[in-house]
Write a protein that holds these residues in place. Structure first.
Motif, short mmCIF file in Angstrom:
data_model
loop_
_atom_site.label_atom_id
_atom_site.label_comp_id
_atom_site.label_asym_id
_atom_site.label_seq_id
_atom_site.Cartn_x
_atom_site.Cartn_y
_atom_site.Cartn_z
N TRP A 163 0.84 -1.19 0.00
CA TRP A 163 0.00 0.00 0.00
C TRP A 163 0.88 1.24 0.00
O TRP A 163 2.10 1.16 0.07
CB TRP A 163 -0.93 0.00 1.22
CG TRP A 163 -0.19 -0.04 2.52
CD1 TRP A 163 0.42 -1.11 3.08
CD2 TRP A 163 0.03 1.05 3.42
NE1 TRP A 163 1.01 -0.76 4.28
CE2 TRP A 163 0.79 0.55 4.51
CE3 TRP A 163 -0.35 2.39 3.42
CZ2 TRP A 163 1.18 1.36 5.58
CZ3 TRP A 163 0.05 3.20 4.48
CH2 TRP A 163 0.79 2.67 5.55
N ARG A 164 0.26 2.41 -0.07
CA ARG A 164 1.05 3.63 -0.06
C ARG A 164 0.32 4.76 0.66
O ARG A 164 -0.90 4.73 0.84
CB ARG A 164 1.39 4.07 -1.48
CG ARG A 164 0.22 4.56 -2.30
CD ARG A 164 0.72 5.12 -3.63
NE ARG A 164 -0.38 5.72 -4.40
CZ ARG A 164 -0.19 6.58 -5.39
NH1 ARG A 164 1.04 6.94 -5.74
NH2 ARG A 164 -1.22 7.08 -6.05
N LEU A 165 1.09 5.74 1.09
CA LEU A 165 0.57 6.97 1.66
C LEU A 165 0.46 8.01 0.55
O LEU A 165 1.26 8.01 -0.39
CB LEU A 165 1.52 7.49 2.75
CG LEU A 165 1.71 6.61 3.98
CD1 LEU A 165 2.88 7.13 4.83
CD2 LEU A 165 0.45 6.56 4.82
N VAL A 166 -0.54 8.87 0.64
CA VAL A 166 -0.70 9.95 -0.34
C VAL A 166 -0.90 11.28 0.39
O VAL A 166 -1.41 11.31 1.51
CB VAL A 166 -1.88 9.68 -1.29
CG1 VAL A 166 -1.62 8.44 -2.15
CG2 VAL A 166 -3.19 9.52 -0.51
N VAL A 167 -0.49 12.37 -0.26
CA VAL A 167 -0.63 13.71 0.30
C VAL A 167 -1.94 14.31 -0.20
O VAL A 167 -2.19 14.36 -1.41
CB VAL A 167 0.55 14.62 -0.12
CG1 VAL A 167 0.39 16.01 0.50
CG2 VAL A 167 1.87 14.00 0.28
N VAL A 168 -2.77 14.75 0.73
CA VAL A 168 -4.07 15.32 0.36
C VAL A 168 -4.34 16.61 1.13
O VAL A 168 -3.81 16.83 2.22
CB VAL A 168 -5.22 14.31 0.65
CG1 VAL A 168 -5.12 13.09 -0.24
CG2 VAL A 168 -5.23 13.90 2.12
N GLY A 169 -5.17 17.45 0.53
CA GLY A 169 -5.63 18.67 1.17
C GLY A 169 -7.00 19.04 0.62
O GLY A 169 -7.41 18.52 -0.43
N ALA A 233 -9.48 16.76 9.96
CA ALA A 233 -8.74 18.02 9.98
C ALA A 233 -8.40 18.46 8.56
O ALA A 233 -8.48 19.65 8.22
CB ALA A 233 -7.47 17.86 10.80
N ALA A 234 -8.00 17.52 7.70
CA ALA A 234 -7.70 17.86 6.31
C ALA A 234 -8.95 18.35 5.59
O ALA A 234 -8.91 19.32 4.82
CB ALA A 234 -7.10 16.66 5.59
N LEU A 235 -10.09 17.70 5.83
CA LEU A 235 -11.35 18.12 5.20
C LEU A 235 -11.74 19.54 5.60
O LEU A 235 -12.33 20.30 4.82
CB LEU A 235 -12.47 17.15 5.57
CG LEU A 235 -12.41 15.75 4.94
CD1 LEU A 235 -13.41 14.82 5.61
CD2 LEU A 235 -12.69 15.83 3.44
N LEU A 236 -11.40 19.91 6.84
CA LEU A 236 -11.74 21.24 7.35
C LEU A 236 -10.71 22.31 6.96
O LEU A 236 -10.84 23.46 7.36
CB LEU A 236 -11.88 21.19 8.87
CG LEU A 236 -13.07 20.38 9.39
CD1 LEU A 236 -12.99 20.21 10.90
CD2 LEU A 236 -14.38 21.06 9.00
N GLU A 256 -13.81 15.97 -2.28
CA GLU A 256 -13.70 16.58 -0.96
C GLU A 256 -12.25 16.81 -0.56
O GLU A 256 -11.95 17.66 0.27
CB GLU A 256 -14.39 15.69 0.07
CG GLU A 256 -15.88 15.51 -0.20
CD GLU A 256 -16.47 14.34 0.57
OE1 GLU A 256 -17.71 14.22 0.59
OE2 GLU A 256 -15.70 13.55 1.15
N LEU A 257 -11.35 16.02 -1.15
CA LEU A 257 -9.92 16.17 -0.94
C LEU A 257 -9.22 16.12 -2.30
O LEU A 257 -9.67 15.43 -3.22
CB LEU A 257 -9.36 15.07 -0.04
CG LEU A 257 -9.75 15.10 1.44
CD1 LEU A 257 -9.24 13.84 2.16
CD2 LEU A 257 -9.21 16.35 2.14
N THR A 258 -8.12 16.84 -2.39
CA THR A 258 -7.31 16.85 -3.62
C THR A 258 -5.97 16.21 -3.34
O THR A 258 -5.31 16.54 -2.35
CB THR A 258 -7.11 18.30 -4.11
OG1 THR A 258 -8.38 18.90 -4.35
CG2 THR A 258 -6.26 18.33 -5.38
#
Length: 296
Positions: A163-169, A233-236, A256-258
């Motif tokens: 699996w992997r981690l991804v950066v979102v905002g 927190a990222a969604l907000l 909702e996230l990019t």
């Protein structure tokens, strides 16, 4: 001199927990029963094994030596008893597993929840710890960690896909801030940190592209060790978060996230369940291993 097995075992638990209260809770025995048993043991040996105060309990120097002498023997006895238990028709007893929040939610619980209903005599304790614990010292039957973090001299069984981690905002965050094009750009962004429990430091975000590996220490208002709260927190719009892709895929699909820095986010080796050699004949643990074993 013939010793009482319960007295010896109860002494090891009190010495390890440094508390009669915690030992009583773990053993399901009253504090007075344990205290009186250890007093009898000390009187019979003619040795003071524990120092008792109003706030704590600690082993004396001779108590530490006594603990070191009897603990391996008691472990051997428990292992032999566990080995005999495989002759029973149904697995019984308690299996204690140390694992991370994400491993529990993404891999372990989805596979395990259907199995437990068929084995009412089996108890499973799932202890969430996002650090890297010593499962032998902390008396866990098994641990679950990524392949790259496995303890040495352990039997390891793969239980999950890579699996992997991804950066979102959030879109709102990116309306105020330009999207980063390289991992180094994150130094000028507000990010949601995670503290590594075992090391005590903040997690340095790991990236890789064209065989180039980069670790970036980010900064921001929030440090959170729970994935669900990080997503909220990222969604907000509190900043960028580095999270498992499967946890945020739905939010990305719904806009909702990019997601950013996609080509820098590497794959991580999947989760493994690992345990000491002496646990391999434990029928209850064997059932858990078989239920979790990756069949991909």
């Amino acid at each position: 001199m013939q010793e009482d097995y319960n007295e010896l075992f109860w002494f090891t638990v009190v010495a390890r927990e440094r508390s009669f209260t915690r030992a009583a809770a773990l053993l399901g025995v009253s504090q007075s029963t344990i205290s009186n048993a250890i007093k009898r043991l000390e009187e019979r040996l003619g040795l003071r094994l524990l120092i008792r105060t109003t706030r704590s309990v600690a082993a004396t120097e001779v108590g530490e030596k006594f603990l070191s002498a009897i603990q391996p023997r008691l472990d051997d006895i428990n292992a032999d008893i566990a080995d005999l238990m495989r002759y029973r028709d149904r697995p019984v007893g308690t299996v204690r597993i140390n694992l991370s929040d994400y491993a529990l939610e993404s891999v372990v619980w989805p596979k395990l929840r259907g199995v437990l209903q068929d084995y009412p005599d089996l108890k499973v304790e799932l202890f969430c710890d996002n650090g890297i614990s010593d499962i032998v010292e902390e008396r866990f039957d098994a641990g679950i960690r990524l392949g790259e973090r496995l303890d040495k001299d352990m039997i390891a069984v793969k239980i999950g896909q890579d699996w992997r981690l991804v950066v979102v905002g959030s879109p709102g965050y990116f309306r105020k801030n330009p999207a980063p094009s390289t991992p180094q750009d994150l130094s000028s962004h507000t990010c949601i940190n995670t503290r590594q429990h075992s090391a005590g430091g903040l997690y340095a975000w790991e990236f890789e592209k064209d065989d180039k590996q980069v670790r970036v220490r980010v900064d921001g208002q929030l440090t959170i060790n729970h994935p669900g709260s990080m997503i909220d927190a990222a969604l907000l719009g509190y900043g960028l978060a580095y999270l498992p892709e499967s946890l945020v895929a739905g939010h990305i699909d719904r806009g909702e996230l990019t997601q950013v820095l996609d080509d820098w986010c590497p794959m991580f080796e999947g989760y493994y369940l690992y345990y000491p050699n002496r646990r391999q004949n434990n029928p209850a643990l064997s059932l858990i291993v078989d239920a979790l074993r990756s069949r991909v």
